[in-house]
Design an enzyme around this catalytic site. Structure first.
Site, PDB file in Angstrom:
ATOM      1  N   ARG A 227      39.204  36.925  36.002  1.00 16.82           N
ATOM      2  CA  ARG A 227      39.314  36.929  37.471  1.00 16.82           C
ATOM      3  C   ARG A 227      40.647  36.368  37.951  1.00 16.82           C
ATOM      4  NH1 ARG A 227      34.006  37.276  40.252  1.00 16.82           N
ATOM      5  NH2 ARG A 227      33.027  38.875  38.990  1.00 16.82           N
TER       6      ARG A 227
ATOM      7  N   ARG B  16      40.031  35.641  44.814  1.00 17.00           N
ATOM      8  CA  ARG B  16      40.064  34.993  46.131  1.00 17.00           C
ATOM      9  C   ARG B  16      40.751  33.641  46.170  1.00 17.00           C
ATOM     10  NH1 ARG B  16      33.819  35.948  46.816  1.00 17.00           N
ATOM     11  NH2 ARG B  16      34.173  35.841  44.585  1.00 17.00           N
TER      12      ARG B  16
ATOM     13  N   ARG C 219      43.323  42.171  50.214  1.00 14.78           N
ATOM     14  CA  ARG C 219      41.943  42.597  50.405  1.00 14.78           C
ATOM     15  C   ARG C 219      41.659  42.866  51.881  1.00 14.78           C
ATOM     16  NH1 ARG C 219      36.065  40.026  49.309  1.00 14.78           N
ATOM     17  NH2 ARG C 219      36.262  39.707  51.533  1.00 14.78           N
TER      18      ARG C 219
ATOM     19  N   ASP D 288      35.720  46.714  38.994  1.00 13.28           N
ATOM     20  CA  ASP D 288      34.486  45.950  38.825  1.00 13.28           C
ATOM     21  C   ASP D 288      33.566  46.669  37.856  1.00 13.28           C
ATOM     22  OD1 ASP D 288      33.148  43.461  40.191  1.00 13.28           O
ATOM     23  OD2 ASP D 288      31.568  44.928  39.835  1.00 13.28           O
TER      24      ASP D 288
ATOM     25  N   TYR E  79      21.862  44.873  36.538  1.00 14.83           N
ATOM     26  CA  TYR E  79      22.147  45.118  37.962  1.00 14.83           C
ATOM     27  C   TYR E  79      21.515  46.427  38.440  1.00 14.83           C
ATOM     28  CZ  TYR E  79      25.439  41.231  37.824  1.00 14.83           C
ATOM     29  OH  TYR E  79      25.985  39.983  37.710  1.00 14.83           O
TER      30      TYR E  79
HETATM   31  O1  CP3 Z   1      38.932  39.585  35.696  1.00 12.89           O
HETATM   32  C1  CP3 Z   1      39.550  40.221  36.579  1.00 12.89           C
HETATM   33  O2  CP3 Z   1      40.355  39.675  37.371  1.00 12.89           O
HETATM   34  C2  CP3 Z   1      39.397  41.725  36.639  1.00 12.89           C
HETATM   35  C3  CP3 Z   1      38.574  42.219  37.683  1.00 12.89           C
HETATM   36  C4  CP3 Z   1      37.087  41.942  37.608  1.00 12.89           C
HETATM   37  C5  CP3 Z   1      36.274  41.721  38.748  1.00 12.89           C
HETATM   38  N1  CP3 Z   1      34.981  41.652  38.342  1.00 12.89           N
HETATM   39  C6  CP3 Z   1      36.757  41.606  40.129  1.00 12.89           C
HETATM   40  C7  CP3 Z   1      35.865  41.050  41.165  1.00 12.89           C
HETATM   41  C8  CP3 Z   1      36.249  41.924  36.493  1.00 12.89           C
HETATM   42  C9  CP3 Z   1      36.591  42.034  35.023  1.00 12.89           C
HETATM   43  C10 CP3 Z   1      34.921  41.765  36.977  1.00 12.89           C
HETATM   44  C11 CP3 Z   1      33.758  41.743  36.096  1.00 12.89           C
HETATM   45  C12 CP3 Z   1      32.422  41.553  36.664  1.00 12.89           C
HETATM   46  N2  CP3 Z   1      31.952  41.976  37.881  1.00 12.89           N
HETATM   47  C13 CP3 Z   1      31.367  40.945  35.965  1.00 12.89           C
HETATM   48  C14 CP3 Z   1      31.433  40.445  34.537  1.00 12.89           C
HETATM   49  C15 CP3 Z   1      32.157  39.159  34.401  1.00 12.89           C
HETATM   50  C16 CP3 Z   1      31.438  38.001  35.050  1.00 12.89           C
HETATM   51  O3  CP3 Z   1      31.983  37.473  36.034  1.00 12.89           O
HETATM   52  O4  CP3 Z   1      30.394  37.596  34.526  1.00 12.89           O
HETATM   53  C17 CP3 Z   1      30.250  40.955  36.795  1.00 12.89           C
HETATM   54  C18 CP3 Z   1      28.889  40.392  36.482  1.00 12.89           C
HETATM   55  C19 CP3 Z   1      30.627  41.626  38.009  1.00 12.89           C
HETATM   56  C20 CP3 Z   1      29.773  41.954  39.167  1.00 12.89           C
HETATM   57  C21 CP3 Z   1      30.243  41.286  40.398  1.00 12.89           C
HETATM   58  N3  CP3 Z   1      31.400  41.616  41.061  1.00 12.89           N
HETATM   59  C22 CP3 Z   1      29.613  40.234  41.085  1.00 12.89           C
HETATM   60  C23 CP3 Z   1      28.319  39.569  40.666  1.00 12.89           C
HETATM   61  C24 CP3 Z   1      30.418  39.936  42.182  1.00 12.89           C
HETATM   62  C25 CP3 Z   1      30.118  38.959  43.292  1.00 12.89           C
HETATM   63  C26 CP3 Z   1      30.349  37.557  42.878  1.00 12.89           C
HETATM   64  C27 CP3 Z   1      31.665  37.097  43.406  1.00 12.89           C
HETATM   65  O5  CP3 Z   1      32.443  36.492  42.659  1.00 12.89           O
HETATM   66  O6  CP3 Z   1      31.897  37.330  44.603  1.00 12.89           O
HETATM   67  C28 CP3 Z   1      31.556  40.776  42.128  1.00 12.89           C
HETATM   68  C29 CP3 Z   1      32.709  40.788  43.056  1.00 12.89           C
HETATM   69  C30 CP3 Z   1      34.087  40.685  42.477  1.00 12.89           C
HETATM   70  N4  CP3 Z   1      34.533  41.336  41.360  1.00 12.89           N
HETATM   71  C31 CP3 Z   1      35.163  39.938  43.033  1.00 12.89           C
HETATM   72  C32 CP3 Z   1      36.284  40.177  42.222  1.00 12.89           C
HETATM   73  C33 CP3 Z   1      37.686  39.661  42.417  1.00 12.89           C
HETATM   74  C34 CP3 Z   1      35.111  39.155  44.315  1.00 12.89           C
HETATM   75  C35 CP3 Z   1      35.125  40.172  45.411  1.00 12.89           C
HETATM   76  C36 CP3 Z   1      35.798  39.748  46.667  1.00 12.89           C
HETATM   77  O7  CP3 Z   1      37.042  39.846  46.778  1.00 12.89           O
HETATM   78  O8  CP3 Z   1      35.043  39.383  47.603  1.00 12.89           O
END
Ligand code: CP3
Length: 342
Positions: free
Chosen positions: A23, A27, A36, A73, A150
């Site tokens: 990540r 944010r 964003r 994602d 999911y």
């Molecule tokens: O690592 C990176 O920077 C690459 C991009 C990436 C994102 N999500 C961006 C993201 C990667 C590799 C993921 C993987 C992901 N997404 C996983 C597996 C890794 C983990 O964290 O366990 C999972 C379970 C998801 C599903 C997901 N996406 C959830 C549960 C959420 C909401 C939780 C949160 O942090 O808000 C997301 C949103 C998400 N994916 C964000 C980002 C940067 C935040 C979104 C935003 O900008 O509001």
């Protein structure tokens, strides 16, 4: 001169490990929040190749990480298979649910996922052209079990209860769901590699809730099939596997799946990983992301402790899970400095 990350993934023990963060585009960075806002919402950002490439590059410009992970994602694959997907601000993802064999059989075939996912491949090509020559480009997908949790529940769950319930009620139908996601994931990752990804990572964030035979059938078997197919199509492209919270089952995971690197979470000790996992394979990890919030001398001490513990074998320095939105960007720079001077 081969890139640092590729050398570690090939099994080389390096004086200083390559560094990147899960990540790393997110944010906690003001420039991410600005882009964003320009995109409108998170999914529009994922599907806008210019803006997705821009946020992927932001942490590289700011910190000079050794690797860059595609901004996208894991839930884009369910969307490409036909699930509805949306994000509720402050809560997380929501999807239409899959709870019956009929719904599994109605999912789109794997070769049709590209229609939805084409913008992601464009993001990868932009990055392949724009990244500094020493930075490795990582593509990724969710592992089938995590993606299925999911798709079945329609949201994130604490104990993955709905997916376990489906699996236990109709193992054949649940296995078909895992197989469909596996097929789609192979197509998706293969297309990312064709577009310029040099490494791919499989995120199995909920692997820790699979026990015994379930771990073999739903964490190991799909990863093994994905990796075998990718290696046949793209020899030499390394794969990082992240079966989060696998505990004792991190041992032997690389051998069972063909992964080139096993990423470990911060619930296991780096001393333990050095002794039990690193002799088999390159280890990625595993600093607790809380240090990116709390900082101070503990951050420096912990980054150096992990670096030293894993110094006698192939190591990729990373966090044990994604950096959180409340992290202080200055702490990331302190962590990198601490690792490089350990
Ligand atoms: O690592 C990176 O920077 C690459 C991009 C990436 C994102 N999500 C961006 C993201 C990667 C590799 C993921 C993987 C992901 N997404 C996983 C597996 C890794 C983990 O964290 O366990 C999972 C379970 C998801 C599903 C997901 N996406 C959830 C549960 C959420 C909401 C939780 C949160 O942090 O808000 C997301 C949103 C998400 N994916 C964000 C980002 C940067 C935040 C979104 C935003 O900008 O509001």
């Amino acid at each position: 001169m081969t890139k640092l990350l590729l050398r570690a993934l090939a099994g080389e023990t390096l004086p200083t490990p390559p560094i990147w963060m899960m990540r790393q585009a997110g944010r906690y960075l003001p420039e991410y929040r600005a882009t964003r806002a320009k995109a409108g919402d998170f999914l529009s950002l994922c599907y806008n190749p210019d803006l997705a490439a821009e946020v992927t590059l932001q942490p590289i410009r700011r910190y000079g990480f050794d690797a860059s992970i595609l901004f996208a994602d894991i839930l884009l694959v369910p969307q490409a298979l036909g699930s509805d997907l949306w994000f509720v601000t402050g809560e997380g993802p929501r999807l239409s649910t899959i709870t019956t064999a009929e719904q599994v059989d109605q999912l789109r075939p794997a070769d049709e996922v590209h229609e939805t996912l084409n913008p992601i491949y464009r993001t990868v090509s932009i990055l392949a052209a724009e990244l500094p020559r020493e930075t490795t480009l990582i593509g990724f997908a969710g592992a089938p079990w995590t993606v299925a949790t999911y798709m079945v529940a329609g949201r994130g769950t604490k104990d993955q209860g709905p997916a376990h319930a489906f699996k236990d009620a109709d193992r054949a139908a649940f296995t078909r769901l895992i197989d469909r996601i596996t097929d789609a994931t192979i197509e998706y990752l293969s297309a990312q590699i064709d577009a310029g990804a040099e490494v791919v990572k499989l995120f199995d964030s909920w692997a820790g809730s699979l026990k015994g035979r379930d771990f073999d059938d739903f964490a190991i078997a799909p990863a093994r099939r994905i990796i075998a197919d990718l290696k046949a199509r793209h020899p030499g492209v390394p794969v990082i596997a992240f079966p989060r919270e696998a505990g004792e089952r991190y041992v032997g995971f690389a051998k069972a799946t063909g992964a080139d690197c096993v990423a470990i979470d911060n619930s296991v000790a780096s001393e333990w990983a050095a002794k039990h996992v690193q002799p088999e394979i390159c280890v990625q990890g595993n600093m607790d992301p809380r240090h990116m919030v709390t900082g101070g001398p503990e951050l420096v001490a912990e980054a150096q402790r992990i670096t030293r513990n894993l110094r006698n074998g192939p190591h990729v320095f990373n966090l044990g899970h994604g950096i959180t939105p409340d992290a202080d960007p200055d702490n990331v720079a302190r962590m990198i400095e601490a690792v490089r001077t350990a």
